[in-house]
Design an enzyme around this catalytic site. Structure first.
Site: not given
Length: 778
Positions: A308-310
């Site tokens: 996932s992106d942050y």
């Protein structure tokens, strides 16, 4: 994958099969997965970064093994950025040195192998956008600058070097390359991309992946896992603001925004992908099963894992500092959505995946879904060789030597990035024998210019320092700042502070006085790390409503122009700015983007003729924000006209001059008629008509003249960078394959339609720079 795993199996052997290096990776992965408890599986889907202090470190930022035993009894899938440990975990590029990072990585792996039940090593990821974002690591040009080189071979070499440095510090995964197609210059992340063209991005992106992944040879402590981002349709957000919705048709999404990703998945075999924050047709990417499973895995055959992106999974519910999509009413529901879509691992810290075990017990998700996602993570760890030997042993001397040797590559990359936009009366290169005093003026003249996601390189040469070093005692160099862009200008500082008017007025007066004393003025303008950057929360902005140069920069140029001295403008920034006054009134202009740690040396080499610039624009330069979008590969009806203004960009994609002159002539097809399943060759002669050696980028564009759905007026389908001595000529040949003529037709079939295709070859996307010929497909 799950159908291949037996439901029950009994193991009595002394050495578990997953520890047998003679078995296949698939067999070892299956064996390990069968031995794992649900809690151990879920641990592999989690990461720690900001929580490192609370989870694994003591008050002195040293590893605390009691904390490790308490907080990570089942191990962990990922740990984020060991390089930033101990220096403020939100500050990219600050933290431990290379030797300390190696020691920490080895100690952590020893714990996971020896003190957890199954001995599963952890993956460590790092930011490597244009160099490892760490202390004492080489900083190369930003990707938008690398794209200006039109040199995939150089890009592969750069990322191979980055990979070697990063792996030898103990890390295994690089969060790069960015394959977003940047179609809105207001967006603050343009600098992270390879520009506006899907074909160019695909070639640069594959080169980067091959360099990072060592052409797929990631075992034997060589190569990293590359991570494509941001999947997908992130580069033309609504209103130009970061993470805005991307509401485009499936045809546009596939042909423009997905194309570079598809190429990197199928041809470069990338091992990891990061979904994007934005939504497509109302579905955020981290919950988009069509995008992540149907297209990516089932249609394209992607076999790696998704990170996932942050904080992006949490945003499926809400994150107050950023935004919320409100697909879920709490974090657990958000986690369930991401699992069903196919996101293997949550970054940077456990939040929405924290309670996955409970969701399985409560039958919200099933364990088979967890198995499928954990399998890819474990498989990558086996592919990296971490189960057999996860340790790295490098002495300080290795890193010192590498920093020295990489300076040559960083300098070469910076020089190839520089793009000559204007050179009236051949002002450049400067003849140092005719100059007694040279003034270096501007807010970007004597500051570090690295852009975002940068580390703290050991070497960092400003423009002023580079010019002074180049001319030595032969020319007196005067300096003045001229004006401020912002006060400070750090990428990490949330607040953006503009200068006081009275302070800027004094700087302007001083600059004019300095300019009066000089024979030639070098004026360094543009933006800085605050004025074009990732807008990562509501207090940290980077997108703009204007593309004009900030503050008194145009006024500074006007005042210096009035002195009637020769002026060379250097532009340093992360996005194309509107430079109408500069372009109309200044004699010579060099587009530099961000050149990395060797900025000053590269600029000095180009200004004084020790290197002939050959960069090309990877993104069009708009006349104003009102001209957006201004990408070159638009549809036939898209540029009808404006009242009182031109529709064309100020400078087009693919444009760039040289200190020598090139001619392109004799465009020929080896067959003017072909069939839908056959290739033909097109050739053109390029000749250096000038008096010095130089490089030219020959570009192939194609247009389908009549089609079942509208097609762009031209699309880049090939390019070749050639170096020629004075008087030398060369025949450049491109193979036009059926793939280059294909598109999604009215029924969304990817085919070649019969008919006429306009073949265009030249040295920019501008019609005046292209020769044209017709190919008939029957």
């Amino acid at each position: 994958m799950s159908e291949q795993i037996p439901k029950k199996i009994s193991y009595e052997e002394e050495i578990p099969a997953y520890k047998d290096s003679m078995l296949s990776i698939d067999d070892r992965t299956k064996d390990l997965l069968l031995r794992m408890t649900l809690e151990e599986k879920v641990a592999q889907m989690q990461c720690i970064w900001e929580t490192k202090t609370d989870t694994i470190l003591d008050e002195k930022n040293c590893l605390d093994f009691d904390k490790l035993r308490k907080n990570l009894p089942c191990g962990i899938g990922h740990i984020g950025r060991l390089s930033d440990t101990g220096e403020g975990l939100n500050s990219l590029g600050k933290g431990v040195g290379p030797v300390e990072m190696v020691e920490m990585a080895n100690a952590l792996q020893k714990f996971f192998l020896e003190e957890t039940r199954l001995g599963i090593p952890a993956l460590f990821h790092e930011e490597c956008l244009h160099g490892l974002a760490a202390v004492q690591a080489t900083s190369y040009p930003q990707p938008i600058g690398m794209a200006a080189t039109f040199n995939p071979g150089l890009i592969r070499e750069i990322y191979s070097s980055i990979s070697e440095d990063t792996r030898n510090r103990g890390a295994h995964q690089a969060l790069m390359p960015v394959l977003d197609v940047a179609r809105d210059a207001r967006w603050g992340r343009v600098e992270e991309t390879f520009g506006e063209d899907p074909f160019l991005i695909s070639k640069m992106g594959m080169a980067a992946v091959n360099g990072i992944q060592n052409d797929g040879n990631i075992n034997n402590k060589s190569g990293l896992l590359a991570t494509l981002k941001h999947f997908a349709v992130h580069g033309q957000p609504e209103s130009g603001t970061n993470c805005g919705p991307a509401n485009y048709s499936e045809r546009i999404i596939r042909e423009v925004f997905l194309f570079p990703f598809k190429e990197a998945v199928q041809k470069a075999k990338v091992r990891s992908i990061m979904p994007s924050y934005n939504e497509i047709d109302g579905v955020p990417s981290h919950a988009n099963k069509w995008l992540l499973t149907d297209v990516l895995r089932n249609e394209w055959g992607f076999e790696g894992f998704l990170v996932s992106d942050y904080y992006a999974i949490s945003e499926l519910y809400c994150k107050e500092e950023t935004t919320g999509h409100y697909l879920a009413s709490n974090y657990d529901e958000a986690g369930a959505l991401a699992v069903r879509a196919g996101v293997n691992l949550e970054m940077p810290d456990p939040k929405s995946y924290k309670n996955l075990s409970k969701l399985v017990v409560d039958k919200v998700i099933n364990e088979t879904e967890i198995d499928n996602l954990v399998y890819s993570i474990l498989k990558s760890k086996f592919e990296l060789g971490l189960f057999d030997d996860p340790y790295i042993w490098k002495e300080k001397e290795y890193f010192t030597s590498k920093l020295e040797s990489d300076r040559v590559l960083a300098l070469n990359a910076a020089r190839e990035t520089i793009t000559l936009l204007k050179n009236k009366n051949e002002l450049l290169p400067l003849d140092r024998n005719k100059i007694k005093k040279l003034s270096v003026i501007g807010p970007n003249a004597d500051r570090e210019l690295l852009g975002g996601y940068s580390g703290v390189p050991k070497y960092n040469v400003t423009v002023l320092e580079g010019i002074k070093e180049k001319v030595g005692n032969d020319i007196e160099v005067l300096y003045s700042k001229g004006c401020e862009i912002t006060i400070g200008g750090s990428w990490t500082d949330d607040e953006v502070v503009l200068p006081a008017k009275e302070d800027d007025a004094k700087l302007l007066e001083e600059a004019v006085n300095v300019g009066k004393q000089s024979d030639v003025i070098i004026l360094i303008l543009g933006g800085n790390e605050q004025t074009s950057r990732e807008a990562w929360n509501k207090e940290h902005m980077g997108d703009r409503t204007s593309l004009e140069l900030i503050g008194n920069q145009n006024k500074l140029a006007q005042e210096l122009k009035a002195l009637r001295k020769p002026i060379v403008v250097l532009l340093f920034h992360g996005r194309p700015n509107s430079i109408n006054y500069i372009y109309e009134n200044i004699d010579a202009i060099l587009e530099c983007w961000y050149l990395g740690q060797e900025s000053g040396h590269a600029v000095a080499d180009v200004i004084f003729g020790d290197f002939n610039p050959g960069g090309k624009l990877p993104i069009s330069i708009p006349r104003s924000v009102g001209h957006l979008p201004c990408f070159y590969n638009h549809k036939p009806s898209a540029r009808r006209g404006y009242l009182f203004d031109d529709t064309s960009p100020l400078l087009p994609f693919g444009y760039g001059l040289s200190y020598t002159k090139f001619s392109v002539d004799n465009l020929l097809l080896d067959s003017y008629t072909t069939t839908k399943d056959k290739s033909v060759n097109v050739s053109i002669e390029v000749k250096n008509e000038g008096e010095i050696k130089g490089t030219e980028v020959i570009q192939l564009y194609i247009r389908d003249l009549v089609s079942s759905v509208t097609r762009p007026i031209k699309e880049l389908k090939g390019f070749e960078k050639v170096s020629l001595s004075p008087g030398e000529s060369r025949i450049v040949t491109f193979e036009i394959t059926p793939e280059l003529l294909s598109f999604y037709d009215i029924n969304m079939n990817y085919i070649v339609e019969p008919g006429e295709f306009e073949i265009m070859v030249g040295n920019s996307s501008r019609d005046d720079d292209l020769q044209k010929i017709i190919l008939n497909v029957v």
